[in-house]
Enzyme design. Sequence first.
Site, short mmCIF file in Angstrom:
data_model
loop_
_atom_site.label_atom_id
_atom_site.label_comp_id
_atom_site.label_asym_id
_atom_site.label_seq_id
_atom_site.Cartn_x
_atom_site.Cartn_y
_atom_site.Cartn_z
N GLN A 121 -115.64 -75.61 60.76
CA GLN A 121 -114.93 -74.31 60.31
C GLN A 121 -115.37 -73.33 61.29
O GLN A 121 -114.40 -72.34 61.27
CB GLN A 121 -115.04 -74.28 58.83
CG GLN A 121 -114.32 -73.33 58.25
CD GLN A 121 -112.99 -73.99 57.72
OE1 GLN A 121 -112.80 -75.36 57.40
NE2 GLN A 121 -111.57 -73.63 57.73
N LYS A 124 -113.17 -73.42 64.43
CA LYS A 124 -111.86 -73.31 63.96
C LYS A 124 -111.38 -72.04 63.76
O LYS A 124 -110.63 -71.46 64.29
CB LYS A 124 -111.72 -74.27 62.79
CG LYS A 124 -110.23 -74.37 62.18
CD LYS A 124 -110.04 -74.96 60.77
CE LYS A 124 -110.39 -76.30 60.75
NZ LYS A 124 -110.12 -77.18 59.52
N LYS A 136 -118.04 -73.94 53.75
CA LYS A 136 -117.03 -75.07 53.32
C LYS A 136 -117.96 -75.37 51.79
O LYS A 136 -119.14 -75.26 51.76
CB LYS A 136 -117.19 -76.33 54.04
CG LYS A 136 -116.09 -77.32 53.64
CD LYS A 136 -114.71 -77.21 54.20
CE LYS A 136 -113.81 -77.96 53.76
NZ LYS A 136 -112.42 -77.82 54.46
N ASP A 176 -108.65 -78.25 49.89
CA ASP A 176 -109.15 -79.27 50.63
C ASP A 176 -108.88 -80.67 49.99
O ASP A 176 -108.07 -80.31 48.90
CB ASP A 176 -110.71 -79.01 51.20
CG ASP A 176 -110.95 -79.97 52.56
OD1 ASP A 176 -110.52 -79.40 53.55
OD2 ASP A 176 -111.15 -81.21 52.36
P1 NDP Z 1 -105.13 -84.33 49.91
O1 NDP Z 1 -106.40 -84.51 48.75
O2 NDP Z 1 -103.97 -83.42 49.46
O3 NDP Z 1 -104.91 -85.42 50.47
C1 NDP Z 1 -105.69 -86.43 50.82
C2 NDP Z 1 -104.82 -87.56 51.51
O4 NDP Z 1 -105.92 -88.56 52.36
C3 NDP Z 1 -104.52 -88.58 50.37
O5 NDP Z 1 -103.34 -89.31 50.81
C4 NDP Z 1 -105.61 -89.41 50.18
O6 NDP Z 1 -105.31 -90.65 49.43
C5 NDP Z 1 -106.14 -89.69 51.66
N1 NDP Z 1 -107.59 -89.85 51.74
C6 NDP Z 1 -108.68 -89.08 50.92
N2 NDP Z 1 -110.07 -89.86 51.44
C7 NDP Z 1 -109.49 -90.94 51.82
C8 NDP Z 1 -110.33 -91.90 52.22
N3 NDP Z 1 -111.73 -91.87 52.11
N4 NDP Z 1 -109.66 -93.14 53.17
C9 NDP Z 1 -108.35 -92.94 52.99
N5 NDP Z 1 -107.51 -92.02 52.69
C10 NDP Z 1 -108.10 -91.05 52.12
O7 NDP Z 1 -105.96 -83.35 50.90
P2 NDP Z 1 -105.46 -82.64 52.13
O8 NDP Z 1 -104.08 -83.07 52.62
O9 NDP Z 1 -105.52 -81.23 51.68
O10 NDP Z 1 -106.44 -82.91 53.22
C11 NDP Z 1 -106.46 -84.00 54.36
C12 NDP Z 1 -107.27 -83.54 55.43
O11 NDP Z 1 -106.90 -82.58 56.06
C13 NDP Z 1 -108.82 -83.31 55.17
O12 NDP Z 1 -109.56 -83.82 56.20
C14 NDP Z 1 -108.94 -82.11 54.98
O13 NDP Z 1 -110.30 -81.55 55.34
C15 NDP Z 1 -107.94 -81.44 56.07
N6 NDP Z 1 -107.57 -80.19 56.17
C16 NDP Z 1 -106.75 -79.49 54.97
C17 NDP Z 1 -106.52 -78.24 55.03
C18 NDP Z 1 -105.66 -77.65 53.89
O14 NDP Z 1 -105.28 -76.60 54.05
N7 NDP Z 1 -105.85 -78.47 52.86
C19 NDP Z 1 -106.76 -77.37 56.13
C20 NDP Z 1 -107.39 -78.16 57.22
C21 NDP Z 1 -107.66 -79.48 57.24
P3 NDP Z 1 -105.92 -90.85 48.03
O15 NDP Z 1 -105.09 -90.27 47.30
O16 NDP Z 1 -105.52 -92.42 47.94
O17 NDP Z 1 -107.21 -90.46 48.07
O1 2IT Z 2 -110.34 -77.37 56.63
C1 2IT Z 2 -109.83 -76.28 56.37
O2 2IT Z 2 -109.50 -75.51 57.36
C2 2IT Z 2 -109.38 -75.99 55.03
N1 2IT Z 2 -109.48 -76.87 54.27
C3 2IT Z 2 -108.77 -74.63 54.53
C4 2IT Z 2 -109.45 -73.74 54.71
C5 2IT Z 2 -108.91 -72.33 54.35
O3 2IT Z 2 -109.83 -71.38 53.93
O4 2IT Z 2 -107.78 -72.14 53.93
#
Ligand code: NDP
Ligand code: 2IT
Length: 455
Positions: A121, A124, A136, A176
Site C-alpha cells: 500500500q 501504491k 492495512k 478489502d
Molecule cells: P471481495 O471480498 O469482494 O471478493 C473476494 C473474491 O475473491 C471472492 O470472489 C472470493 O471468493 C475470492 N477469494 C478470496 N479469498 C480467496 C481464496 N483464498 N481463494 C480463492 N478465492 C478467494 O474482495 P475484493 O473484491 O474487495 O478484493 C479482491 C482483491 O482485490 C484482494 O486481493 C484485495 O486486496 C484487492 N483489492 C481490493 C480493493 C478494493 O477497493 N476492494 C482495492 C485494491 C485491491 P469466496 O467468496 O469464495 O471467498
Molecule cells: O488494497 C487496496 O488498495 C484497498 N483495499 C483499498 C484501500 C482504500 O483505502 O481505499
Amino acid sequence: MPFSNGAREDHHPGVRSAFEHVARRNPDEPEFQQAVLEVLECLSPALSMNPRYATERVLERLCEPERQIIFRVPWRDDQGQIHVNRGFRVEFNSALGPYKGGLRFHPSVNLGVVKFLGFEQIFKNALTGMGIGGGKGGSDFDPKGRSDTEIERFCQSFMTELHRHLGEYTDIPAGDIGVGGREIGYLFGQYRRLSNRWEAGVITGKGLDWGGSAVRTEATGYGTVMFTQRMLERNGRGLDGLKVAISGSGNVAIYAVEKAQQLGATVVACSDSGGYVVDEAGLDLDLLKQIKGVDRERISVYADRRPGAQYVEGGSVWDVPCHVALPCATQNELDATAAKTLVNNGVLAVAEGANMPTTPEAVQVFREAKVLFAPGKAANAGGVATSVLEMRQNARRTSWSFDHAESELAQTMAGIHDRCEDAAERYGSKGDYVLGANLAGFEMVADAMLAQGLI
Ligand code: NDP
Ligand code: 2IT
C-alpha cells in the site's frame, strides 16, 4: 521460496543487506517477505543513482512498520456463543500523508498478511500522487455464513478498539476482502457513536447518502481495466474484441467485468474459492451482481441459472483460453503452471486487480514470454485513489456526479500508468511495469523520508 536466497550477486550491497535484515527480523511471514523481495530486487539502480538511500538506511527503515496494533475482538453469535478473534492495524509509513488502506476480514488474515498488504500500500498510494501514506488492517474473522446481526456485532466490537487509532489526519481505513458497503456502515456508525463526531473523512467506501463517493464501489475494477486498456493501446490495440478471464467474483472482479464489457471485450469466465464458471457467450453481469452482491450465493449458482454456462468445481479459471487475464481474488492465486497455460493459450496481457495474486515464478513466465504485465500496486490503485476523491468531497461538503468522479478516476489511472512507464524508461527498462511501479513509488517515499529526517 527461501528468502535469503532471493538476494543476488548483481544486487546493490545495500539491497542485499536489507534483504537479510528483513528475513532475519520477520521469520514465519512468507507473504511479507515475498512482497518486500519483489520491491527491493528492483531498487539497485536507484541506490546506485542516489547513495544516500543506502547510507541513511532507507530500505531498512521502510521495511519496519511505524506502528503495529494487535487487539482482541470478542463478540457473541446469534446463539449466544462467545467468539474471540484477533484484530490488526499496521500503520506502515506516513511520509507522504496519513495512513490509508483497507480492512480485510478473512480466516487467512494474520500479522504477516497484513504487513504484506500494508507494505504494498505504501508504494501504491505513492503512485497515485495524492499524498497518502500506507497502512492495512483486518481480522481473522470469517464472515461466510454469518447473519447480518452477527456481522454488525463483530464490526462494532472491532471498531470499539480500532477507533482510538483512527482519524482523518491519522489513519483512514476502507474495505478489502470481506469488507464491503454493509461492513463500512457498521464500522462508521460505531466510530461516530464512540467519538461523538461526524468525521466523514475517517473511513471511505461510505454509502452515497452519508458521505460516500460515486464510483468508489466500481473504482478498483474499473481502474484495473482502464490501466489494461492504456497498456494495450501503447502496443497498438485495445480491449475491443478480446476475450477476458477474471478470477474472483467480489467487488473488484464484478466491476472489472463491467468496464471490460463497456470497452467491447467478452468476459468468458470468473470464479470464487469453490470453482469457476465459463460462459462463452459473455457473462451476464446483472445475474452475476444478483447472485454475488444481493443473494450472497456461491458462483456455482450462476451456471444453474444461466443456459449455456458451465461450472467447474475446484480447478483453475486460468485454464480458460483468453487474451487478457485479470486476477481479482487474492494473493498467490496465479502460479507458474497457470501462467504457462495462459501463455500457451495466447494471453497478451495480465493486470492484477488483486494484491500480489501472481507468484514470482509466474511473473517470470510472463516476462520471458513478453506478455504485458501490470502489477497490482499500479493496476488496482484506482480503489484507493477514489477513496481520496471521497475524502476531498467530504472535506468540501460536496458530492460529485458519477461522470465527474469517473473522469477523475480515468485521469488518475492514466497518470499512474505514465508514471510507471516513465520510471521504467528512465532506468533503461522500457515497458517493464513492475520495475517502473516499484522505482517510481520508492523514489517518492524515500525522498520524503530523507527530507523529513531520521524518524
Ligand atoms: P471481495 O471480498 O469482494 O471478493 C473476494 C473474491 O475473491 C471472492 O470472489 C472470493 O471468493 C475470492 N477469494 C478470496 N479469498 C480467496 C481464496 N483464498 N481463494 C480463492 N478465492 C478467494 O474482495 P475484493 O473484491 O474487495 O478484493 C479482491 C482483491 O482485490 C484482494 O486481493 C484485495 O486486496 C484487492 N483489492 C481490493 C480493493 C478494493 O477497493 N476492494 C482495492 C485494491 C485491491 P469466496 O467468496 O469464495 O471467498
Ligand atoms: O488494497 C487496496 O488498495 C484497498 N483495499 C483499498 C484501500 C482504500 O483505502 O481505499
